[in-house]
Design an enzyme around this catalytic site. Structure first.
Site, PDB file in Angstrom:
ATOM      1  CG  ASP A   1      -2.009   0.873   1.220  1.00  0.00           C
ATOM      2  OD1 ASP A   1      -2.519   1.135  -0.020  1.00  0.00           O
ATOM      3  OD2 ASP A   1      -2.776   1.226   2.155  1.00  0.00           O
TER       4      ASP A   1
ATOM      5  CG  HIS B   1      -5.264  10.188   3.360  1.00  0.00           C
ATOM      6  ND1 HIS B   1      -6.206  10.013   4.111  1.00  0.00           N
ATOM      7  CD2 HIS B   1      -4.222   9.260   3.649  1.00  0.00           C
ATOM      8  CE1 HIS B   1      -5.899   9.117   5.046  1.00  0.00           C
ATOM      9  NE2 HIS B   1      -4.641   8.557   4.637  1.00  0.00           N
TER      10      HIS B   1
ATOM     11  CD  GLU C   1      -6.801   4.568   5.088  1.00  0.00           C
ATOM     12  OE1 GLU C   1      -5.940   4.056   4.163  1.00  0.00           O
ATOM     13  OE2 GLU C   1      -6.484   5.434   5.978  1.00  0.00           O
TER      14      GLU C   1
ATOM     15  CD  GLU D   1      -5.608   2.686  -0.018  1.00  0.00           C
ATOM     16  OE1 GLU D   1      -4.782   2.109  -0.809  1.00  0.00           O
ATOM     17  OE2 GLU D   1      -5.361   2.942   1.077  1.00  0.00           O
TER      18      GLU D   1
ATOM     19  CG  ASP E   1      -5.786   0.608   3.720  1.00  0.00           C
ATOM     20  OD1 ASP E   1      -5.921  -0.551   4.131  1.00  0.00           O
ATOM     21  OD2 ASP E   1      -5.217   1.416   3.861  1.00  0.00           O
TER      22      ASP E   1
ATOM     23  NE  ARG F   1      -8.541   6.065   9.824  1.00  0.00           N
ATOM     24  CZ  ARG F   1      -7.856   5.984   8.906  1.00  0.00           C
ATOM     25  NH1 ARG F   1      -6.571   5.712   8.820  1.00  0.00           N
ATOM     26  NH2 ARG F   1      -8.441   6.114   7.632  1.00  0.00           N
TER      27      ARG F   1
ATOM     28  CD  GLN G   1      -3.787   4.121  10.909  1.00  0.00           C
ATOM     29  OE1 GLN G   1      -4.917   4.130  10.760  1.00  0.00           O
ATOM     30  NE2 GLN G   1      -2.882   4.588  10.111  1.00  0.00           N
TER      31      GLN G   1
ATOM     32  CE  LYS H   1      -3.964   1.815   7.228  1.00  0.00           C
ATOM     33  NZ  LYS H   1      -4.790   2.768   6.619  1.00  0.00           N
TER      34      LYS H   1
ATOM     35  CB  THR I   1      -7.962  -4.962   1.854  1.00  0.00           C
ATOM     36  OG1 THR I   1      -7.164  -4.794   2.790  1.00  0.00           O
ATOM     37  CG2 THR I   1      -7.644  -3.917   0.708  1.00  0.00           C
TER      38      THR I   1
ATOM     39  CD  GLU J   1      -8.576  12.371   4.509  1.00  0.00           C
ATOM     40  OE1 GLU J   1      -8.676  11.265   4.406  1.00  0.00           O
ATOM     41  OE2 GLU J   1      -8.047  13.243   3.995  1.00  0.00           O
TER      42      GLU J   1
END
Lengths: 432, 432
Positions: free
Chosen positions: B130, B137, B202, B204, B236, B240, B243, B256, B260, B377
């Site tokens: 990744d 971002h 996420e 992507e 993805d 949080r 993480q 993560k 996926t 975000e």
């Protein structure tokens, strides 16, 4: 039951293959599994015994049927996928066949001299994860990257790990091409691309995963040993200059994924049962592991009495007939987390492990400099050159250098089991 | 030659399959490749055309021989391994067969209604990497983790990437079990283990790798497009809270690797040729890419005119008959690095890429909040709840929520090509 010690471990047990008795690596108490090829055949499963490899396909009719059915390919993934009881049954039959003289005539035609064979990866590796459980290494490296903060607050709560690259894992003996990459030293204004100037090795153990778990279904700490097939040596080659420049914020990437060397023989969890020891006591004030990582059996016998050693030869040393120079010796008991804790943590979010996955422990350093598991530590980040026989010095690896990792499991009253070796030589970067 | 535009892209081209003409995703100009199964068959290669899937095994005798020989399995890895010219030859034949009415009688028996089929991963994924090339971002997230230092000094020199987990990648439609893990908020003294409280998506793009390279032999930036088969959507999923606690010093891991989601159709590099645009101008003062990452053709046409969109439905919204709520829209041109630069950087140290490897771009956010590619975000790290239809709000994902990613390649005078979708629903954590 998990770490069962039985007659296959008996120190008095001898093989009718004479080279096995007293063999440094592969006495009859070991019986490691691997994939080999001889000049006349394709890669296939075998067992190392003394100076020979036993071709398992040739004696499949003598083996337990469940295991025998998994041995017709060129990887051990199908064997790894079996319940641990099936691997134990295989071990018992192999131990009998190789210890009782009455089987020698039947077995001898299936033996090949190891020197005539080539080794291959034991499994098709789906995913490779590298941990960071060598606490002395984490502290030493942490001091160099983050002087004020060598061990981060999460270290004693989490078996820290990250994903590595499966495609670039090779068995012992395959040369390593010096990687190119971006590097920027502190006194350079901008980075440049070229051959790594700070190429290093890392002394690790590798862990072969057996039975997997379904996505979303964690493996409990009590069940973890059932998912571990065995161990190997692992050299996590590292380009320190690439690493320092690239690793923030998402971790090491090109500094590591150009090549990883593993020893080819799987030293099975069954063979290692007598060499289990208590997890070294945590330092006073260390937090208890969270309950999902805590198990009384794992605390009592989850660590490993394995001595590790790193040696180096240079082109000059070999040309001068000098012996390999021992860089360090240490013990696998310097792991802060057990292998079962690594497996359980990895799957604790539901991540699915698969047969043939490989875990690295991370560099295992001892507390004293004589046991540092990388040049980054031995040379204090390149500041203190290491003296070699033949009037050479090293801070990092030069082209032509060869690194040799070895390991031996030791226990009172037991025969020592060797791991074979993981060795490889550095080739110059390719011209581009 | 690399980004060749030809008659297969002609906006006037029509198919004799009526549902293809004007189809939002799969007009005849698209011809994406995938692996599907129908109730009566095993997974096999197909092409999406309008509301149908064309079974390639059933028409293998009409296809170019080199490509046809790779299509007898249940993955596309062997097709991916071919030179790009062979995939172009396949595209030309498919375009003719599906546009010229004279072939309809021959082809129709090989068509299956998409609604009757199940999609599978297009390839066996060897390694998954990744990247982090969505600069808005990286800046937004960087501000939350490192307020003083949102974009690190290496960002504009290196296409930052890290290894992800291949085993837990699933195609669209497979539910996501909420991961458990260690989390410690700033006001907690020690971590605890339990279901993630800050589950996020996420947005992507995924990149499917075609022909690989040998270990030690980098792929030059000029050659990189030949190694790229095509694109998909990629979610993805990210925990949080896990993480924030685990990611230092080696990067994201369990935050993560629990799941996926990818869209199942490979939108080929050939199909996307007309939607190539110049790499957006770097900001004044930005460093030039190092020479190994710089190529005039890549600068001129290495970026992609692809519009991206994220929508959410909640259990309550679905029960109330409410439409999905659009969370954001943005453009793939917000990537700071091109896909060719990602491929070249990845192999620049000699790391070997293999057919069927998957790269993620990293979250692609637009500069404005309407184009933020994650809840982290959009909700400003959980501080600003997002209002949903039906009087609900969200900071992070709740059980029952479904995230839907879609994308369309757009260019003046061209038919738009859709990507299908990558969608999945959150299930509660399993009881342990």
């Amino acid at each position: 039951m998990t770490f069962l010690i039985d007659e296959t471990h008996d120190a008095a047990l001898r093989s009718w293959i004479e080279s096995a008795n007293g063999h440094l690596d592969f006495p009859i108490q070991n019986l490691p599994l691997g994939i080999f090829s001889s000049p006349d055949g394709r890669p296939r499963p075998g067992v190392a015994i003394g100076d020979f490899i036993l071709d398992l396909q040739k004696i499949a009719n003598l083996l337990p049927a469940v295991a025998a059915r998994t041995l017709d390919g060129s990887t051990l993934n199908a064997l790894f996928a079996l319940p641990a009881t099936e691997r134990r049954a295989l071990r018992h039959v192999l131990s009998r066949l190789l210890s009782r003289t009455e089987y020698s005539a039947t077995i001898e035609p299936a033996l090949l001299a190891t020197v005539d064979c080539v080794m291959h990866p034991p499994a098709a590796i789906g995913d490779y994860t590298d941990f960071y459980v060598g606490i002395h290494h984490a502290t030493n490296i942490g001091k160099q990257f983050r002087p004020d903060n060598p061990l981060l607050p999460n270290y004693k709560h989490i078996p820290i790990g990250y994903h590595g690259r499966a495609s670039s894992i090779r068995v012992s003996g395959i040369d390593v091409v010096r990687p190119k990459g971006q590097r920027k030293s502190a006194d350079e204004e901008s980075p440049s691309y070229g051959p790594s100037r700070r190429l290093d090795y890392e002394l690790e153990l590798g862990v072969w995963i057996g039975r997997g778990n379904l996505l979303g279904e964690p493996i409990s700490i009590a069940e973890a040993p059932e998912h571990i097939v065995g161990l190997c040596l692992l050299n996590d080659w590292s380009a320190r200059d690439l690493q320092a420049w690239e690793y923030q914020p998402l971790g090491p990437f090109l500094a590591k994924n150009f090549h990883t060397t593993v020893s080819p023989w799987v030293i099975t969890a069954e063979a290692l049962a007598p060499y289990r020891i208590a997890q070294p006591r945590r330092a006073p004030g260390d937090p208890d592991p969270l309950p999902y990582l805590l198990d009384s059996e794992d605390q009592a016998r989850g660590a490993l009495a394995i001595d590790l050693e790193v040696s180096l030869t240079t082109a000059h040393m070999r040309a001068s007939g000098l012996d390999p120079h021992r860089l360090s010796t240490g013990s696998a008991s310097n792991m802060y987390w057990t292998i079962a804790q690594m497996v359980t943590h990895h799957s604790s979010n539901g991540c699915d492990l698969q047969p043939g996955d490989l875990l690295g422990t991370g560099t295992i350093s001892a507390p004293d400099p004589g046991g540092y598991g990388s040049l980054m530590e031995l040379s204090r980040g390149g500041a203190m050159p290491i003296a070699l026989p033949g009037d050479e010095t090293r801070t990092f690896l030069e082209d032509g250098d060869e690194i040799i990792l070895t390991a031996r499991a030791m226990a009172p009253g037991r025969v020592a089991l060797g791991f074979g070796h993981a060795k490889a030589r550095i080739l110059p970067s390719r011209a581009s």
